[in-house]
Each structure stands twice: as structure tokens, then as C-alpha cells.
Design an enzyme around this catalytic site. Sequence first.
Site, PDB file in Angstrom:
ATOM      1  N   ASP A  85       2.317 -14.723  -0.033  1.00 52.89           N
ATOM      2  CA  ASP A  85       1.911 -13.574  -0.855  1.00 52.89           C
ATOM      3  C   ASP A  85       2.656 -13.606  -2.193  1.00 52.89           C
ATOM      4  O   ASP A  85       2.417 -12.776  -3.072  1.00 52.89           O
ATOM      5  CB  ASP A  85       2.072 -12.235  -0.118  1.00 52.89           C
ATOM      6  CG  ASP A  85       3.491 -11.940   0.306  1.00 52.89           C
ATOM      7  OD1 ASP A  85       4.371 -12.810   0.129  1.00 52.89           O
ATOM      8  OD2 ASP A  85       3.740 -10.821   0.823  1.00 52.89           O
ATOM      9  N   SER A  86       3.531 -14.626  -2.359  1.00 59.24           N
ATOM     10  CA  SER A  86       4.120 -14.877  -3.675  1.00 59.24           C
ATOM     11  C   SER A  86       3.024 -15.220  -4.682  1.00 59.24           C
ATOM     12  O   SER A  86       3.311 -15.328  -5.871  1.00 59.24           O
ATOM     13  CB  SER A  86       5.140 -16.023  -3.595  1.00 59.24           C
ATOM     14  OG  SER A  86       4.566 -17.157  -2.979  1.00 59.24           O
ATOM     15  N   ASP A 132       0.246 -15.715   4.542  1.00 62.14           N
ATOM     16  CA  ASP A 132       1.002 -14.465   4.607  1.00 62.14           C
ATOM     17  C   ASP A 132       0.071 -13.287   4.827  1.00 62.14           C
ATOM     18  O   ASP A 132      -0.982 -13.193   4.187  1.00 62.14           O
ATOM     19  CB  ASP A 132       1.728 -14.225   3.276  1.00 62.14           C
ATOM     20  CG  ASP A 132       3.194 -14.583   3.352  1.00 62.14           C
ATOM     21  OD1 ASP A 132       3.776 -14.523   4.446  1.00 62.14           O
ATOM     22  OD2 ASP A 132       3.756 -14.917   2.290  1.00 62.14           O
ATOM     23  N   GLU A 191       6.488 -10.263   7.653  1.00 63.00           N
ATOM     24  CA  GLU A 191       7.881  -9.913   7.369  1.00 63.00           C
ATOM     25  C   GLU A 191       8.301  -8.777   8.289  1.00 63.00           C
ATOM     26  O   GLU A 191       7.556  -7.805   8.456  1.00 63.00           O
ATOM     27  CB  GLU A 191       8.026  -9.455   5.912  1.00 63.00           C
ATOM     28  CG  GLU A 191       7.750 -10.567   4.909  1.00 63.00           C
ATOM     29  CD  GLU A 191       7.864 -10.089   3.463  1.00 63.00           C
ATOM     30  OE1 GLU A 191       8.331  -8.957   3.212  1.00 63.00           O
ATOM     31  OE2 GLU A 191       7.470 -10.866   2.570  1.00 63.00           O
ATOM     32  N   GLU A 249      15.265 -15.805   4.745  1.00 57.86           N
ATOM     33  CA  GLU A 249      15.323 -15.785   3.277  1.00 57.86           C
ATOM     34  C   GLU A 249      16.606 -15.128   2.766  1.00 57.86           C
ATOM     35  O   GLU A 249      16.991 -14.038   3.216  1.00 57.86           O
ATOM     36  CB  GLU A 249      14.088 -15.048   2.715  1.00 57.86           C
ATOM     37  CG  GLU A 249      14.120 -14.989   1.174  1.00 57.86           C
ATOM     38  CD  GLU A 249      12.789 -14.711   0.512  1.00 57.86           C
ATOM     39  OE1 GLU A 249      11.760 -14.643   1.209  1.00 57.86           O
ATOM     40  OE2 GLU A 249      12.791 -14.560  -0.733  1.00 57.86           O
ATOM     41  N   LYS A 298       1.890 -15.256   8.697  1.00 56.50           N
ATOM     42  CA  LYS A 298       3.316 -14.933   8.596  1.00 56.50           C
ATOM     43  C   LYS A 298       3.467 -13.444   8.318  1.00 56.50           C
ATOM     44  O   LYS A 298       2.704 -12.890   7.520  1.00 56.50           O
ATOM     45  CB  LYS A 298       3.980 -15.753   7.484  1.00 56.50           C
ATOM     46  CG  LYS A 298       5.464 -15.409   7.288  1.00 56.50           C
ATOM     47  CD  LYS A 298       6.222 -16.469   6.493  1.00 56.50           C
ATOM     48  CE  LYS A 298       6.038 -16.376   5.006  1.00 56.50           C
ATOM     49  NZ  LYS A 298       6.475 -15.109   4.399  1.00 56.50           N
TER      50      LYS A 298
END
Length: 267
Positions: free
Chosen positions: A44-45, A83, A115, A182, A113
Site C-alpha cells: 500500500d506504499s 497489502d 498490519e 518494520e 498482508k
Amino acid sequence: MHKGIKDFAGMKLGKEKIVMITAYDYVQAGIAREAGVDIVLVGDSLATTVQGKDDTVGVTLDEMIYHAKIVKDALKDFFVVCDMPFMSYQVSAELALLNAGRVLKESRVNAVKVEGGEFISGTVKRLTESGIPVVAHIGLMPQFINIMGGYKVQGRIASQIEELVNDAISLEKAGAFMIVLEAMPEEAALRVQNNVSIPTIGIGAGRVTDGQVLVYYDAVGMLDKNPPKFVKKFADSRSLMVNALKDYKDEVKNGSFPSEDNIYKNK
Ligand code: KIV
């Protein structure tokens, strides 16, 4: 399949480092394959790189699926992870399942993925039990920017390290097959590493993890701002491209492009 979940587990056992890179389009996907990386992440970067936003909060599920489909179409036999964007999985395990199901069905990527720590493990369980492989992501979680008040290194004190270890254990128990760590001191990453049996992939987590991930644009040096300390620019692609476009501009202005070589002639 080029490599799959079992291969990543085997690489960990064999102490072969796992190389993950992000990609958001067809060209980057092809370059990643040619370079021989092991696993590709549609991160999602893409919000802060492709879209030029300040953080990752605003990127939508449809936008993620759009890019994931482009990357996966270019890498059909490659393990690609996408993501889940902010608010596509936090509301409930059921909504997460519907949205992750959409990601897999529409883009055909191989895993998602998410978070989050222990609090998200119920959702991870629901997804994996339904056939959706999950990569977990703990430590600095960019989707929590508004809580953290900035991108801050995590796990600097004993209580935070304990929390990271507990999170990792519960995410593994819930079925995550890989975990991204991270922005944390190497000592914290090592504690996590020593307490899980799934592969750990670090970004700003030092040298102890089973693999590394970098954002494509950071690794090849394409952005116009300085990347964080943990990034190594393996090239200065931006300068190369700016210089190429300057040469193009100069040659158009002075009439040397197009030249004899670049024009069609009558038969
Ligand atoms: O969005 C992303 O690119 C990521 C990686 C940096 C791990 O989550």
C-alpha cells in the site's frame, strides 16, 4: 509456481535469505523477475510512491486490486502478495474475508498482508481457514500514522519488545505464514525471530531476519526525497532518467532528434 509458501519455509530452514521487493506495475514486475527476487509485494506504499500521497491511509481497495492485477498478470507463475488497505480488514473478520476474497479473486495474487498484532489474529485465523494465505506485519505499522503521530521506530524498550514477541506468536498461531518486522532495533527483531518458526522479513529491522523487503522506488533511487535511514539506494535511477529527458529536450530544441536513424522513408 516459481516459489511458494513451502519454499519460503524451506529457505528459512536452510538459512537462505528471502528477498522481497514491492512492485506496482508491469515494468517493475518484469524487472523484479529479471533480477531474481523471491517474492513480490504490491504494497500500500503505492499511495506514497505512485500516488504521491503523504501516507498510506487513503489508498482504496479498488486501487490496490487494480495494481495487484497488473503485477500478477505480469508474474503469473510468481508468488505475489497484496497489502490490504486501511479499513478493508479492521472492521470485522467477516468484512476482512469478503475484501481479501475480492483481492484474491479479482487480481489472482497468492496472499494478502495485514498490519496489526494480537488484536488482528482472529481475522488472520478467519482468512487462513478460508484459504487466504496471510503475511502479518508488526512493528512500525504505517496505517497507524495517526495514532503514532509520525513514523517512529518501535520496540526500543523491554515492554514494547515483549508486546512484539506476543504479537508475533499469536499471529503465527492464527496461521500467518510469514511476518514483516518494520523499523525496530536488531535486538527486538532477534527476540521475535527466536520466538517464531515462520519466516521473518525485515525492513529497518537489522540483519537477523530471514529476509528483507524494500520499497521499489527507494531501492532503485527514484524518489525526490531522502529515504529513511534503513534504506539503501542501490542505484540513482532518478538522476539517470532526469538526464535522459534533459538530453531528449536538448536534442529536440537543437534539431538533432529525430535524426536520419529515426525517420521513415518512402519505399
Ligand atoms: O506497503 C509496503 O510497501 C510495505 C512494505 C514496506 C513492507 O508494507
